[in-house]
Design an enzyme around this catalytic site. Structure first.
Site, PDB file in Angstrom:
ATOM      1  N   LYS A   1      -7.070   1.943  -3.019  1.00 38.56           N
ATOM      2  CA  LYS A   1      -6.697   1.369  -1.715  1.00 38.56           C
ATOM      3  C   LYS A   1      -6.736   2.445  -0.627  1.00 38.56           C
ATOM      4  O   LYS A   1      -7.185   2.191   0.500  1.00 38.56           O
ATOM      5  CB  LYS A   1      -5.300   0.745  -1.824  1.00 38.56           C
ATOM      6  CG  LYS A   1      -4.764   0.175  -0.526  1.00 38.56           C
ATOM      7  CD  LYS A   1      -5.605  -0.976   0.008  1.00 38.56           C
ATOM      8  CE  LYS A   1      -5.044  -1.493   1.330  1.00 38.56           C
ATOM      9  NZ  LYS A   1      -6.018  -2.314   2.055  1.00 38.56           N
TER      10      LYS A   1
ATOM     11  N   LYS B   1      -0.267   5.161   8.450  1.00 35.43           N
ATOM     12  CA  LYS B   1       0.416   5.516   7.187  1.00 35.43           C
ATOM     13  C   LYS B   1      -0.609   5.711   6.066  1.00 35.43           C
ATOM     14  O   LYS B   1      -0.543   6.667   5.305  1.00 35.43           O
ATOM     15  CB  LYS B   1       1.418   4.408   6.862  1.00 35.43           C
ATOM     16  CG  LYS B   1       2.122   4.479   5.518  1.00 35.43           C
ATOM     17  CD  LYS B   1       1.597   3.477   4.486  1.00 35.43           C
ATOM     18  CE  LYS B   1       1.603   2.041   4.913  1.00 35.43           C
ATOM     19  NZ  LYS B   1       1.024   1.120   3.940  1.00 35.43           N
TER      20      LYS B   1
ATOM     21  N   THR C   1       0.859  -1.190   0.000  1.00 32.75           N
ATOM     22  CA  THR C   1       0.000   0.000   0.000  1.00 32.75           C
ATOM     23  C   THR C   1       0.894   1.238   0.000  1.00 32.75           C
ATOM     24  O   THR C   1       1.553   1.537   1.006  1.00 32.75           O
ATOM     25  CB  THR C   1      -0.913   0.034   1.244  1.00 32.75           C
ATOM     26  OG1 THR C   1      -1.673  -1.163   1.285  1.00 32.75           O
ATOM     27  CG2 THR C   1      -1.853   1.237   1.180  1.00 32.75           C
TER      28      THR C   1
HETATM   29  N1  LIG Z   1      -1.271  -6.599   7.513  1.00 29.90           N
HETATM   30  C1  LIG Z   1      -2.381  -6.368   6.860  1.00 29.90           C
HETATM   31  O1  LIG Z   1      -3.483  -6.741   7.317  1.00 29.90           O
HETATM   32  C2  LIG Z   1      -2.366  -5.662   5.539  1.00 29.90           C
HETATM   33  C3  LIG Z   1      -1.295  -4.918   5.115  1.00 29.90           C
HETATM   34  N2  LIG Z   1      -1.356  -4.256   3.918  1.00 29.90           N
HETATM   35  C4  LIG Z   1      -0.220  -3.472   3.461  1.00 29.90           C
HETATM   36  O2  LIG Z   1       0.759  -4.413   3.029  1.00 29.90           O
HETATM   37  C5  LIG Z   1       2.065  -3.926   3.309  1.00 29.90           C
HETATM   38  C6  LIG Z   1       2.804  -4.924   4.193  1.00 29.90           C
HETATM   39  O3  LIG Z   1       2.049  -5.115   5.370  1.00 29.90           O
HETATM   40  P1  LIG Z   1       2.540  -6.147   6.507  1.00 29.90           P
HETATM   41  O4  LIG Z   1       3.038  -7.393   5.887  1.00 29.90           O
HETATM   42  O5  LIG Z   1       1.443  -6.201   7.492  1.00 29.90           O
HETATM   43  O6  LIG Z   1       3.749  -5.323   7.112  1.00 29.90           O
HETATM   44  P2  LIG Z   1       5.058  -5.767   7.915  1.00 29.90           P
HETATM   45  O7  LIG Z   1       5.459  -4.540   8.650  1.00 29.90           O
HETATM   46  O8  LIG Z   1       4.813  -7.045   8.631  1.00 29.90           O
HETATM   47  O9  LIG Z   1       6.106  -6.089   6.751  1.00 29.90           O
HETATM   48  C7  LIG Z   1       6.748  -5.056   6.052  1.00 29.90           C
HETATM   49  C8  LIG Z   1       7.758  -5.642   5.100  1.00 29.90           C
HETATM   50  O10 LIG Z   1       8.487  -4.560   4.465  1.00 29.90           O
HETATM   51  C9  LIG Z   1       9.881  -4.815   4.611  1.00 29.90           C
HETATM   52  N3  LIG Z   1      10.630  -3.561   4.616  1.00 29.90           N
HETATM   53  C10 LIG Z   1      10.339  -2.427   5.297  1.00 29.90           C
HETATM   54  N4  LIG Z   1      11.245  -1.466   5.021  1.00 29.90           N
HETATM   55  C11 LIG Z   1      12.113  -2.002   4.129  1.00 29.90           C
HETATM   56  C12 LIG Z   1      13.249  -1.504   3.456  1.00 29.90           C
HETATM   57  N5  LIG Z   1      13.674  -0.241   3.611  1.00 29.90           N
HETATM   58  N6  LIG Z   1      13.926  -2.330   2.620  1.00 29.90           N
HETATM   59  C13 LIG Z   1      13.507  -3.623   2.457  1.00 29.90           C
HETATM   60  N7  LIG Z   1      12.428  -4.146   3.045  1.00 29.90           N
HETATM   61  C14 LIG Z   1      11.733  -3.342   3.874  1.00 29.90           C
HETATM   62  C15 LIG Z   1      10.006  -5.573   5.933  1.00 29.90           C
HETATM   63  O11 LIG Z   1      11.244  -6.215   6.020  1.00 29.90           O
HETATM   64  P3  LIG Z   1      11.811  -6.717   7.454  1.00 29.90           P
HETATM   65  O12 LIG Z   1      11.150  -8.042   7.684  1.00 29.90           O
HETATM   66  O13 LIG Z   1      13.259  -6.785   7.265  1.00 29.90           O
HETATM   67  O14 LIG Z   1      11.388  -5.665   8.464  1.00 29.90           O
HETATM   68  C16 LIG Z   1       8.819  -6.525   5.791  1.00 29.90           C
HETATM   69  O15 LIG Z   1       9.142  -7.605   4.931  1.00 29.90           O
HETATM   70  C17 LIG Z   1       1.879  -2.538   3.936  1.00 29.90           C
HETATM   71  O16 LIG Z   1       1.951  -1.581   2.899  1.00 29.90           O
HETATM   72  C18 LIG Z   1       0.464  -2.605   4.491  1.00 29.90           C
HETATM   73  O17 LIG Z   1      -0.117  -1.327   4.592  1.00 29.90           O
HETATM   74  C19 LIG Z   1      -2.433  -4.353   3.098  1.00 29.90           C
HETATM   75  C20 LIG Z   1      -3.498  -5.094   3.450  1.00 29.90           C
HETATM   76  C21 LIG Z   1      -3.575  -5.779   4.713  1.00 29.90           C
HETATM   77  O1  LIG Z   2      -5.051  -2.729   4.588  1.00 24.09           O
HETATM   78  C1  LIG Z   2      -5.589  -3.434   5.406  1.00 24.09           C
HETATM   79  C2  LIG Z   2      -6.707  -4.284   5.114  1.00 24.09           C
HETATM   80  O2  LIG Z   2      -7.189  -4.988   6.045  1.00 24.09           O
HETATM   81  O3  LIG Z   2      -7.172  -4.288   3.960  1.00 24.09           O
END
Ligand SMILES: NC(=O)C1=CN([C@@H]2O[C@H](COP(=O)(O)OP(=O)(O)OC[C@H]3O[C@@H](n4cnc5c(N)ncnc54)[C@H](OP(=O)(O)O)[C@@H]3O)[C@@H](O)[C@H]2O)C=CC1
Ligand SMILES: O=CC(=O)O
Length: 280
Positions: A160, A228, A85
């Site tokens: 989104k 965010k 996102t």
């Molecule tokens: N969780 C949810 O329910 C939902 C989330 N989303 C969206 O999906 C995305 C991921 O969510 P989620 O999995 O929950 O988040 P997490 O915080 O669990 O995961 C984030 C990921 O991004 C990586 N990352 C962050 N910064 C960097 C960087 N500078 N370089 C390389 N890798 C990086 C992290 O790596 P590392 O493991 O090393 O920290 C990790 O793999 C977000 O944009 C969120 O808004 C959308 C729908 C639902």
């Molecule tokens: O981005 C979060 C979700 O639940 O969709």
């Protein structure tokens, strides 16, 4: 989100190559049969279609265009699908860098949280190169229950942000309602039961409400990511000259919750910020 999505691809029989900044998170995927790559570029070199699931716009730019990034491994005939996102300007910048290699770009942020990711029931909000949307139909179908192709790059990000701005405001209002009920001497579980039967019934309230009433916020969608999304939506609204009074007020609550240390809890922990405002 990335782990359950990739696991579903492996289970469906796709050959999957993975990379994550913190390498330990690749372990369950390696155990399930994935190949672990040395860098994002290495993933792209070994793959026809590369998917990225990253936290925010700086992460999306870093992984796509930084040293060892996706762009270094992209070429004509390949495709990059970013399911993070992010905001439309970041999506456009990454699209330009990817397309500069001759490869195709699709933004495909998802609606649906940890449960839908595990169940292969996400909703993909895609835009960009339609040829890549068509080529990625199989994997999208494995990871999701629906896909929308919305047009030019930016439309998926915007969709989104609209959905998550509404979601953040809904959860903020629900948290305030639960707190008000508590101050009035009502049972929060009774509020949850009443809401579930009426016109404002929501799967989200039914799923999160009982835990919230007990002060539990097991993380599915981290609060820092909900904030965010509100921040990004408010910036887009400002650019579009669209006031968002309710959503802006909700954002203030999430900012306060982050300041109180709830950023890594589920976004339903916004209830703690509401409780923190109660007058003695
Ligand atoms: N969780 C949810 O329910 C939902 C989330 N989303 C969206 O999906 C995305 C991921 O969510 P989620 O999995 O929950 O988040 P997490 O915080 O669990 O995961 C984030 C990921 O991004 C990586 N990352 C962050 N910064 C960097 C960087 N500078 N370089 C390389 N890798 C990086 C992290 O790596 P590392 O493991 O090393 O920290 C990790 O793999 C977000 O944009 C969120 O808004 C959308 C729908 C639902
Ligand atoms: O981005 C979060 C979700 O639940 O969709």
């Amino acid at each position: 989100m990335g782990v359950p999505m990739a696991l579903n691809l492996i289970k469906a029989g796709y050959k999957v190559v993975v990379w994550n900044r913190s390498a330990d998170k690749c372990e369950p995927l390696k155990a399930a049969g994935a190949t672990v790559a040395a860098s994002p570029a290495d993933v792209a070199r070994q793959s026809d279609i590369t998917f990225a699931m990253l936290s925010d716009p700086p992460a999306a730019v870093q992984v796509a265009t930084g040293p060892g990034g996706i762009v270094e491994g992209m070429s004509a005939g390949k495709g990059y699908v970013d399911v993070s996102t992010i905001d439309p300007a970041t999506a456009a910048a990454v699209a330009a860098a990817v397309r500069g290699t001759g490869a195709l770009y699709l933004e495909a942020p998802v609606s649906g949280s940890k449960g839908p990711a595990e169940q292969g029931a996400l909703i993909f909000l895609t835009a960009g190169d339609q040829a890549l949307y068509d080529a990625a139909a199989g994997p999208l179908d494995v990871m999701g229950k629906a896909s929308f192709f919305l047009g030019e790059v930016g439309a998926g990000a915007n969709m989104k942000l609209v959905v998550n701005a509404v979601m953040g405001a809904m959860m903020g209002a629900f948290a305030e309602g639960l707190s008000l009920a508590d101050r009035m001497g009502l049972q929060q579980q009774d509020v949850i039961d009443v809401v579930a039967l009426g016109a404002i019934a929501s799967p989200m309230f039914a799923l999160k409400g009982p835990a919230m009433a007990k002060g539990n916020y097991p993380t599915a969608f981290p609060l820092k990511h909900q904030q965010k999304d509100l921040r990004l939506a408010l910036a887009e609204a400002d650019a579009a000259a669209q006031p968002l009074a309710v959503i802006a007020a909700a954002n203030d609550l999430y900012v306060r919750a982050r300041q109180q240390g709830h950023g890594d809890a589920d976004f339903s922990a916004v209830l703690e910020a509401v409780k923190g405002q109660q007058q003695q």
